[in-house]
Design a protein around this motif. Structure first.
Motif, short mmCIF file in Angstrom:
data_model
loop_
_atom_site.label_atom_id
_atom_site.label_comp_id
_atom_site.label_asym_id
_atom_site.label_seq_id
_atom_site.Cartn_x
_atom_site.Cartn_y
_atom_site.Cartn_z
N LYS A 51 35.54 42.77 41.59
CA LYS A 51 35.27 41.49 42.25
C LYS A 51 35.61 40.32 41.34
CE LYS A 51 31.79 42.95 45.56
NZ LYS A 51 32.44 42.37 46.74
N VAL A 52 35.22 40.44 40.09
CA VAL A 52 35.43 39.31 39.17
C VAL A 52 36.91 39.17 38.78
CG1 VAL A 52 35.14 40.28 36.85
CG2 VAL A 52 34.11 38.10 37.41
N SER A 53 37.66 40.24 38.93
CA SER A 53 39.08 40.21 38.52
C SER A 53 39.86 39.13 39.26
CB SER A 53 39.72 41.58 38.74
OG SER A 53 39.81 41.83 40.12
N THR A 54 39.45 38.85 40.48
CA THR A 54 40.14 37.83 41.29
C THR A 54 39.99 36.45 40.66
OG1 THR A 54 39.31 39.13 43.13
CG2 THR A 54 40.41 37.08 43.69
N TYR A 55 38.91 36.27 39.93
CA TYR A 55 38.61 34.94 39.40
C TYR A 55 38.91 34.84 37.90
CZ TYR A 55 36.62 35.14 43.91
OH TYR A 55 36.49 35.33 45.25
N ILE A 73 25.45 38.24 36.79
CA ILE A 73 24.91 37.81 38.09
C ILE A 73 25.45 38.68 39.22
CG2 ILE A 73 25.00 35.92 39.79
CD1 ILE A 73 24.71 33.98 37.41
N ILE A 74 26.74 38.98 39.16
CA ILE A 74 27.31 39.81 40.23
C ILE A 74 26.70 41.21 40.21
CG2 ILE A 74 29.45 40.89 41.09
CD1 ILE A 74 30.91 38.35 40.11
N VAL A 75 26.55 41.76 39.00
CA VAL A 75 25.94 43.10 38.90
C VAL A 75 24.51 43.06 39.43
CG1 VAL A 75 25.05 44.78 37.22
CG2 VAL A 75 27.42 44.00 37.06
N ARG A 76 23.77 42.02 39.07
CA ARG A 76 22.40 41.88 39.58
C ARG A 76 22.38 41.87 41.10
NH1 ARG A 76 17.95 38.70 37.26
NH2 ARG A 76 18.19 37.28 39.00
N ARG A 77 23.22 41.04 41.66
CA ARG A 77 23.21 40.87 43.12
C ARG A 77 23.60 42.17 43.82
NH1 ARG A 77 20.11 38.25 42.89
NH2 ARG A 77 19.59 39.45 44.71
N LEU A 78 24.66 42.82 43.31
CA LEU A 78 25.08 44.08 43.93
C LEU A 78 24.00 45.15 43.78
CD1 LEU A 78 28.83 44.23 42.77
CD2 LEU A 78 27.96 43.52 45.00
N SER A 79 23.31 45.11 42.66
CA SER A 79 22.24 46.09 42.43
C SER A 79 21.07 45.83 43.38
CB SER A 79 21.75 46.01 40.97
OG SER A 79 22.83 46.23 40.10
N LEU A 139 25.83 30.50 41.15
CA LEU A 139 27.21 30.71 41.62
C LEU A 139 27.75 29.45 42.29
CD1 LEU A 139 26.98 34.34 43.07
CD2 LEU A 139 28.08 33.64 40.94
N LYS A 140 26.86 28.77 43.00
CA LYS A 140 27.28 27.57 43.74
C LYS A 140 27.44 26.36 42.81
CE LYS A 140 27.98 25.15 47.53
NZ LYS A 140 29.11 25.41 48.42
N TYR A 141 26.47 26.12 41.99
CA TYR A 141 26.43 24.85 41.24
C TYR A 141 27.00 24.94 39.82
CZ TYR A 141 23.74 23.00 45.08
OH TYR A 141 23.35 22.58 46.33
N VAL A 142 26.95 26.11 39.23
CA VAL A 142 27.50 26.25 37.86
C VAL A 142 28.95 26.74 37.94
CG1 VAL A 142 27.27 27.39 35.62
CG2 VAL A 142 25.22 26.67 36.87
N TYR A 143 29.18 27.74 38.79
CA TYR A 143 30.53 28.30 38.87
C TYR A 143 31.39 27.61 39.93
CZ TYR A 143 28.87 31.85 35.68
OH TYR A 143 28.36 32.49 34.57
N ALA A 151 30.21 34.77 49.32
CA ALA A 151 30.01 35.85 50.30
C ALA A 151 30.81 37.09 49.91
CB ALA A 151 30.42 35.36 51.69
N LYS A 152 32.06 36.88 49.47
CA LYS A 152 32.88 38.03 49.08
C LYS A 152 32.32 38.70 47.82
CE LYS A 152 37.32 36.60 50.95
NZ LYS A 152 38.57 35.92 50.63
N LEU A 153 31.90 37.88 46.87
CA LEU A 153 31.37 38.44 45.62
C LEU A 153 30.11 39.26 45.85
CD1 LEU A 153 31.76 35.43 43.13
CD2 LEU A 153 32.93 37.62 42.98
N LEU A 154 29.31 38.81 46.81
CA LEU A 154 28.00 39.45 47.00
C LEU A 154 27.96 40.40 48.19
CD1 LEU A 154 25.60 36.45 46.21
CD2 LEU A 154 26.77 38.00 44.66
#
Lengths: 183, 242
Positions: A51-55, A73-79, A139-143, A151-154
């Motif tokens: 997922k992160v490879s796109t960015y 954060i992505i790992v947390r959310r997917l977990s 994800l919204k305000y820092v990244y 939505a795609k990341l999560l």
């Protein structure tokens, strides 16, 4: 890891390799603490890398904490997605969580500035109320990701992202005292 | 929730966005602090053999592919550099009767995975050993402000002058034209430059600069944590010791 073979840019692949070597273990650890399954944690970490490879661009500084934080954060959310599916229920009712925010913390926006020194404490508090809130706000305000990208990341829908963002923002401001009750 | 139509609301929104961003950054810090605190536990984690194997297979396969493509790119560049340098040397020799007697050098740049090998190869029909022998001693007449010559190493064929200013340092090395240089060019910017009428290479990697060039009898290398422009001035000031 063979999933990474879908990435064609050699420099991005090199960056991913470096990221993998640096952070794979701590990402597995992050996931394991949520789902308590090493094999599933490894799968989640691989998915996060895809997922992160796109960015990740050719000029991405792979050693900066921002990219490390994004992976966490992505790992947390997917977990948590996996965890919630297992439990077949959400963590806690959103309404219940918002009830835990004390009304006596409603302060003026000016006070927010004064309280920025405590922002780590506030982030921690909000994260303990709901594990979704801080991740999605970050994800919204820092990244600066759009709702669609989040939505795609999560692995969720844009509508769901908007709803969660709205609730997270509201909860955050309630803690900070920047937003009064609407009702 | 946010009424953008009201100007005061917009200002408030901006303030709130700033605050949320700051808290978001704090959240990232919290997450990373937590990982640092648990570093000992994390180090003990052993990834499964299946994951390690598939990662090794993938990255090794990809590394080989990358190495191949890098060499391929350099090979193309090398051909271009080779032609340019060869033409340059021919044009020098055609301008001077003395130069016709001198050797024609084929400037060879051999690029390996992380290092670039620089050497001058004699491709003239007859070799003149006298010209390869070290008979000259060069030194820079202009050095950056504050630098002084601290050391000189003379091993016969190779002379190195070390200049320092506090902790800053750069070196000037000269060798006969038949020497080989192995320079670290991994992740470095390599560009062709001129030092006087001779072609050379400017190699920059992070804040380290190297300038490699030659004249008819010697090869030179300037190397140090000095900006490229300054180091190029040093290179251009190099003269033969009387």
């Amino acid at each position: 890891m063979l999933f990474l073979s879908v990435i064609e840019n050699d420099i991005v692949k090199a960056h991913l390799e470096e990221l993998y070597l640096m952070y794979a273990k701590e990402l597995v650890y992050t996931s394991y603490r949520i789902i308590h399954d090493y094999h599933e944690a490894e799968d989640i970490v691989q998915t996060a890398f895809i997922k992160v490879s796109t960015y990740i661009g050719e000029n991405t500084d792979v050693k900066c904490n921002k990219i490390r934080g994004l992976l966490v954060i992505i790992v947390r959310r997917l977990s948590y997605n996996v965890y919630n599916k297992r439990k077949k229920q959400n963590n806690i009712s959103i309404d219940l969580m918002e009830d835990t925010i004390c009304d006596d913390k409603i302060l003026s926006p000016e006070t927010n500035i004064l309280r920025l020194d405590d922002r780590k404490k506030i982030a921690d508090m909000l994260d303990s109320i709901n594990k979704n809130y801080m991740d999605i706000l970050t994800l919204k305000y820092v990244y600066d990701f759009s709702d669609g990208v989040i939505a795609k990341l999560l692995d969720t829908t844009e509508g769901n992202v908007r709803t969660k963002l709205s609730r997270a923002r509201k909860a955050c401001l309630k803690i900070m005292g920047g937003e009064k009750d609407e009702g | 929730m946010r009424d953008k139509s009201h100007p005061m609301e917009t200002e408030t929104d901006r303030l709130q966005d700033t605050v949320i961003r700051a808290i978001g950054e704090a959240h990232v810090e919290n997450l990373l602090d937590d990982l640092e605190r648990n570093h000992g536990l994390i180090e003990k984690i052993e990834l499964s053999e299946a994951t390690k194997r598939s990662a090794e297979i993938f990255f090794e396969k990809d590394r080989r592919k990358r190495k191949g493509s890098t060499i391929h790119r350099f090979n193309k560049n090398r051909a271009a550099i080779f032609l340019l340098v060869l033409l340059g040397v021919f044009s020098i020799t055609s301008l001077s009767v003395k130069a016709i007697r001198t050797k024609v050098f084929d400037y060879v740049v051999k690029v390996s995975d992380t290092f670039t090998k620089f050497s001058l190869t004699d491709v003239s029909p007859s070799s003149d050993p006298e010209l390869n022998a070290k008979t000259e001693y060069y030194y820079p007449t202009k050095i950056p402000a504050g630098f002084t010559l601290m050391e000189k190493y003379d091993t016969g064929d190779i002379i190195t002058l070390i200049y320092t200013k506090g902790n800053e340092r750069f070196s000037f090395t000269q060798t006969p034209s038949y020497a080989d240089y192995q320079l670290d060019t991994e992740d470095a910017m390599v560009e062709k430059i001129y030092v006087g009428e001779y072609e050379g290479f400017l190699i920059t990697k992070k804040n380290r600069t190297k300038i490699f060039w030659h004249n008819d009898s010697s090869m030179f290398l300037l190397d140090g944590h000095v900006d490229p422009e300054t180091l190029l001035k040093v290179a251009n000031s190099v003269v033969k010791k009387p």
